[in-house]
Design an enzyme around this catalytic site. Sequence first.
Site: not given
Length: 396
Positions: A202, A256
């Site tokens: 991720k 993010c």
Amino acid sequence: MNKKICVIGLGYIGLPTASLLASKGYQVHGVDIAKDTVDTINRGEIHIVEPELDIFVKDAVKSGKLKADTKPTEADVFIVAVPTPFHDGFVPNVDYIISATKSIAPYVKDENIIILESTSPVGTTDMMEKVLKEEGIDTSSLYIAHCPERVLPGQIMKELVENDRIVGGITSEATKKTVDFYKTFVKGEVLSTDARTAEMAKLTENSFRDTNIAFANELSILCDKFGIDVWELIKLTNRHPRVNVLKPGAGVGGHCIAVDPWFIVHAGGEDAKMIRTAREVNTYKTEWVIEKIKNEALKFENEYGTKAKIACMGLAFKPNIDDLRESPALYITRQLISDGFAVLAVEPNIKSFREFEIVEYKEALEKADIVIFLVGHNEFKNLNMKTGLDFCGVTN
């Protein structure tokens, strides 16, 4: 099929996940520390902007499959989807994950699946197991795994189902059990690995995006210096069959891409040279944009003897959403106001904001002396405007 799911955190990932699982027949107990959020959801309403989410939540609550509360309950599967910001100096902050883990400890029982979906530094899933042990839980009979979310705001309900997922368990059995669970509602492929690799995957995805955006942002600064239209340049360059330059912007925002690379830099130190540089370039782009705007405003003031009214078009971190997390556009607007400039703040996806007035975009265009495009919202397209202060390419 595991029947009961407890989702900790009902934000941009937790609430869509909870409502989707409810639509698949699961009994879902959603948990959030904000009572206003809990009350809103229990009325079948939503507190965030996301296409189709309102329909999912309304149907889930009406069917009795989704209930929100400020406390967890016993379940077959626990999903932790809480924020992971950072402390000063870009040090990862996993306090919310620790709190969430402690909150479920009294309700965990043998054979439970415990999933961390929050984007996290490498080793956080192992840390969750350690916290549970410290809370007196025998973790040997639990299935603890990491499955990072990888959805695009504005398309979350679609991508939760269609995107491939990565599942990494603390043990191979945890991986298998968790993969089987995701396969009940994910149409994309569910890929198996270990927890640390899943965590790093991720972070790698978002660092890759950040690095490529940094190239585009640096290019835009150079083009401004050389007197070149960066939008035309990118269109021409991208006609090469193996080149795909991304669009520059006013920086990089969101929870993010603007955050996750720092998790790698913090752990990797001097070996994370390129990832650190990309972060610094994207942060610098926002400061560069502020200076460009200030210079235009001062030129106007010198020419007309009065302060310019500046329309800041867009506050969200990306087009067509209401998410302000780490938004460079919001940072720019705040900075201009703080420095005494007359600002008309525009954000079509937000009705009101606690810090300053939100102005309707047509009104702002009528009143403004200087118009700055910071976010490429649909409302700003086809305005037939040409400006040298379009930092997101919406008028090109």
